[in-house]
Write an enzyme that holds these catalytic residues in place. Structure first.
Site, PDB file in Angstrom:
ATOM      1  CE  LYS A  36       2.709   1.533   1.475  1.00  0.00           C
ATOM      2  NZ  LYS A  36       3.469   1.640   1.409  1.00  0.00           N
ATOM      3  CG  ASN A  49       9.937  -9.438 -16.029  1.00  0.00           C
ATOM      4  OD1 ASN A  49       8.882  -8.782 -16.473  1.00  0.00           O
ATOM      5  ND2 ASN A  49      10.470  -9.702 -15.011  1.00  0.00           N
ATOM      6  N   GLY A  50      10.288  -8.101 -19.135  1.00  0.00           N
ATOM      7  CA  GLY A  50      10.642  -6.597 -19.655  1.00  0.00           C
ATOM      8  C   GLY A  50      10.393  -6.636 -21.324  1.00  0.00           C
ATOM      9  CE  LYS A 104       7.337  -6.237  -1.933  1.00  0.00           C
ATOM     10  NZ  LYS A 104       6.697  -5.105  -1.057  1.00  0.00           N
ATOM     11  CD  GLU A 134       0.943   0.845  -2.144  1.00  0.00           C
ATOM     12  OE1 GLU A 134       1.585   0.383  -2.551  1.00  0.00           O
ATOM     13  OE2 GLU A 134       1.545   1.233  -0.855  1.00  0.00           O
ATOM     14  CB  CYS A 190       6.116 -10.390 -16.274  1.00  0.00           C
ATOM     15  SG  CYS A 190       5.798  -8.994 -16.913  1.00  0.00           S
ATOM     16  CD1 TRP A 248       2.709  -6.910 -12.825  1.00  0.00           C
ATOM     17  CD2 TRP A 248       1.113  -5.535 -13.995  1.00  0.00           C
ATOM     18  NE1 TRP A 248       1.992  -6.596 -11.685  1.00  0.00           N
ATOM     19  CE2 TRP A 248       0.552  -5.944 -12.153  1.00  0.00           C
ATOM     20  CE3 TRP A 248      -0.258  -5.506 -14.597  1.00  0.00           C
ATOM     21  CZ2 TRP A 248      -0.537  -5.320 -11.739  1.00  0.00           C
ATOM     22  CZ3 TRP A 248      -1.634  -4.449 -13.891  1.00  0.00           C
ATOM     23  CH2 TRP A 248      -1.532  -4.381 -12.580  1.00  0.00           C
ATOM     24  CG  HIS A 295       2.648  28.877   0.846  1.00  0.00           C
ATOM     25  ND1 HIS A 295       2.463  29.639   0.706  1.00  0.00           N
ATOM     26  CD2 HIS A 295       3.187  28.164   1.956  1.00  0.00           C
ATOM     27  CE1 HIS A 295       3.977  30.497   1.952  1.00  0.00           C
ATOM     28  NE2 HIS A 295       3.901  29.196   2.736  1.00  0.00           N
TER      29      HIS A 295
HETATM   30  C1  F6R Z   1       4.387   1.373  -1.973  1.00  0.00           C
HETATM   31  C2  F6R Z   1       6.028   0.422  -2.402  1.00  0.00           C
HETATM   32  C3  F6R Z   1       6.642   1.305  -3.633  1.00  0.00           C
HETATM   33  C4  F6R Z   1       8.363   0.361  -3.498  1.00  0.00           C
HETATM   34  C5  F6R Z   1       8.914   1.208  -4.496  1.00  0.00           C
HETATM   35  C6  F6R Z   1      10.254   0.365  -4.406  1.00  0.00           C
HETATM   36  O1  F6R Z   1       3.678   0.753  -1.203  1.00  0.00           O
HETATM   37  O2  F6R Z   1       5.632  -0.763  -1.957  1.00  0.00           O
HETATM   38  O3  F6R Z   1       6.625   2.981  -4.142  1.00  0.00           O
HETATM   39  O4  F6R Z   1       8.423   1.278  -2.513  1.00  0.00           O
HETATM   40  O5  F6R Z   1       8.336   0.973  -5.892  1.00  0.00           O
HETATM   41  O6  F6R Z   1      10.805  -0.688  -4.703  1.00  0.00           O
HETATM   42  P1  F6R Z   1      12.187  -0.668  -3.223  1.00  0.00           P
HETATM   43  O7  F6R Z   1      11.877  -0.901  -2.556  1.00  0.00           O
HETATM   44  O8  F6R Z   1      11.951  -2.177  -3.910  1.00  0.00           O
HETATM   45  O9  F6R Z   1      13.375  -0.374  -4.625  1.00  0.00           O
END
Ligand code: F6R
Length: 596
Positions: free
Chosen positions: A478, A100-101, A591, A481, A2, A74, A497
């Site tokens: 990539k 948040n949480g 993010k 997502e 959030c 979220w 396998h």
């Molecule tokens: C995928 C992505 C996530 C982050 C993961 C770790 O594109 O961005 O898989 O790599 O959530 O996040 P960080 O690097 O912020 O610890």
């Protein structure tokens, strides 16, 4: 995760600032949003589901207002509805809270509050917070103290921001998710304070920040500010820190999406990552050499950088390291000793599973090195030692430039461990220069055409060997997502396998290659796929007959992984766009993942 935003101070456009703040937090992903502005003595609240869209300041927040809070949600507890969106208010409407949480014991608190006559409008855990603060406020009449004592009742990790119309105050507290204070200092002194879950929310107004640590709270009326320990109420001193990156770096510029802009940023960001202090890199290499067990731990894309590093350390330095996803690491705590070393890798520096792994290591007395992009993040502050990735702000949810920076730093450390740091640095600088040449308009167009060709495919497979194996796994992440195409990555030799049974006539399979000892093996694996009808897309420095399509990538030796992942990032971006998806804000993703 959030998004949280709040302002209190002399400005009279707190509603407009809040809308803008939320828009700058949109990149984190959300399903609903809300804003509360103090309007005279009461609160003007607007909430909705879906995107914030074109909400204008004259529709909301255009009125003179100097106190506001806002939130992008979220959903966790309670569905995606307007009622469940934050802010939530107390019984008499003078207290508003965004959160948040998770308040883990909210059912119990809700029951007690109901017994005291409180009524609830939503299904959320959050709504107990303003009601509980209201109860506590009756005892002392001091808003900050009421928030503090209310926090003592909550179980779970959280960040909350509470507004009180009567005292004209904002109070925030955190035991998990990040909160940062922006200091609005003008010529005549303090004009106000911003409180947000991330710096871009207020960066337009100030680049002077104060970080709230776990277990701390902050209260402000826009003129003065007080930091306290939540448990004891003791005051805490707090440093002001100037942010080094600028607003432009955090904006899209001429690009339609942050993802493409950030892919392009790699022309400079990888070189910035490589530009580490040689003495520090040597010290870290020495610490790895001496450690009784080095563990590399991260999540998602960053975890794939760690997996690639396992190959770097083996091939370049002949040194064994252990790699685990942060969410699994706890189970290996038996192997940690006071002289073990944990290396955590993270873009955001706020990932809950990584923070948990760090706590596990600390409990065992092990030292922690963090490779982190966000300076001042919790991981940066809690680690014994940090190397900054220096990729600049990464705002698209899919991680791109942070990954290549992580790979570069890990490879540099491997070379330092092999006592060949100079050679490693030269290789990486040559690689950044190749990267610069590679990311030209023709290359991007070529990948757009390829995306056009395969955009309707339902399944896509990627294979790699050596460091290209973790890059195959990363390729799958990539593509999944951002485009929602079913993509899977495999170690090339594992195909026979099991996974090869999935291949049908025309199934697109991407083969990541390098000019290395793994080449002949992976070409044989590509042949096996082709024999089952697969359409082979080769990525690498050399063209081979087995490829139906070839994306040329410069040769980079042990740094090949850094270059091979870039066409995948571009391809994933165009697959998303062609399929009508927003690559910056994939569904169901945030993010930074601050919950376990
Ligand atoms: C995928 C992505 C996530 C982050 C993961 C770790 O594109 O961005 O898989 O790599 O959530 O996040 P960080 O690097 O912020 O610890």
């Amino acid at each position: 995760m959030c998004g949280i935003f709040g302002y209190v101070g002399k400005r009279t456009d707190a509603g407009v600032i809040a809308i803008d703040g939320l828009k700058n937090l949109e990149y984190r992903g959300y399903d609903s949003w809300g804003i509360a502005c103090k309007d005279g003595k009461t609160l003007d609240v607007k909430k909705d589901i879906g995107p914030i869209g074109d909400i204008q300041s004259d529709q909301f927040g255009g009125k003179a207002c100097s106190l506001s809070i806002a939130h992008t949600r979220w959903a966790t507890h309670g569905g995606v509805t307007q009622r469940n969106a934050h802010p939530h208010l107390c019984e008499d409407g003078t207290i508003a809270v965004v959160h948040n949480g998770i308040v883990e014991n909210y059912l119990e608190l809700r029951r007690d509050l109901k017994a005291k006559g409180h009524t609830f409008q939503s299904e959320t855990d959050t709504e107990v917070i303003p009601h509980l603060i209201e109860e506590e406020l009756k005892k002392t009449g001091d808003f900050a103290e009421a928030v503090r004592t209310a926090c003592l009742h909550f179980d779970g990790r959280y960040a909350i921001l509470a507004l009180h119309t009567e005292s004209n105050m904002l109070v925030a507290a955190r035991t998990g998710s990040p909160l940062i204070i922006g200091v609005d200092r003008q010529q005549n002194g303090i004009d106000g304070y911003f409180i947000a879950s991330d710096i871009p929310a207020f960066m337009k107004h100030t680049r002077v920040v104060q970080y709230l640590d776990d277990g701390e709270m902050v209260s402000t009326d826009g003129k003065t500010i007080t930091f306290q320990d939540i448990k004891t109420g003791d005051k805490r001193p707090k440093r002001e820190i100037a942010i080094t990156w600028n607003v432009e770096q955090a904006q899209k510029g001429d690009y339609e999406h942050f993802m493409l802009k950030e892919i392009m940023d790699q022309k400079e960001s990888v070189a910035r990552a490589v530009n580490q202090d040689e003495g520090e890199i040597r010290t870290i290499a020495e610490a790895i050499r001496r450690a009784k067990g080095t563990f590399l731990v991260a999540c998602g894309t960053a975890a794939k950088a760690c997996m690639a590093a396992e190959y770097f350390f083996s091939v370049v330095a002949e040194h064994h390291v252990n790699v685990a996803p942060a969410s699994e690491f706890k189970l290996f705590h038996h192997f940690l000793k006071p002289d073990s070393l944990l290396i955590v890798v993270s873009q955001s520096g706020e990932t809950a599973d990584v923070l948990e792994a760090m706590r596990v290591a600390r409990d065992k007395g092990s030292k922690v090195l963090a490779i982190v992009n966000v300076e001042g993040s919790t991981i940066d502050r809690e680690a014994d030692y940090t190397l900054l990735i220096n990729a600049g702000p990464e705002r698209a949810v899919p991680s791109t430039k942070a990954l290549t920076g992580q790979l570069a730093i890990l490879l540099l450390i491997a070379y330092a461990l092999a006592e060949r740091l100079k050679e490693g640095r030269t290789l990486l600088l040559e690689t950044t220069s190749s990267l610069n040449d590679m990311l030209n308009p023709r290359f991007v167009e070529r990948l757009e055409t390829l995306a056009e060709k395969i955009q309707s495919e339902e399944d896509l497979y990627i294979i790699g060997k050596s460091w290209n194996y973790p890059m195959a796994l990363e390729s799958a992440i990539k593509i999944q997502e951002v485009s929602y195409v079913h993509a899977e990555g495999f170690a090339a030799g594992e195909l026979k396998h099991g996974p090869i049974a999935l291949i049908e006539e025309g199934t697109p399979c991407i083969v990541l290659t390098g000019n290395d000892e793994a080449l002949q093996d992976i070409l044989s694996n590509a042949q096996e796929l082709k024999a089952r009808g697969a359409m082979i897309i080769g990525i690498g420095p050399k063209k081979f007959d087995v490829f139906d399509e070839w994306i040329k990538v410069p040769e980079a030796g042990t740094a090949q992984a850094i270059l091979n992942i870039i066409p995948i990032q571009v391809l994933a971006y165009f697959l998303a766009v062609k399929r009508g998806k927003n690559p910056d804000m994939p569904r169901n993703l945030a993010k930074s993942v601050t919950v376990k």
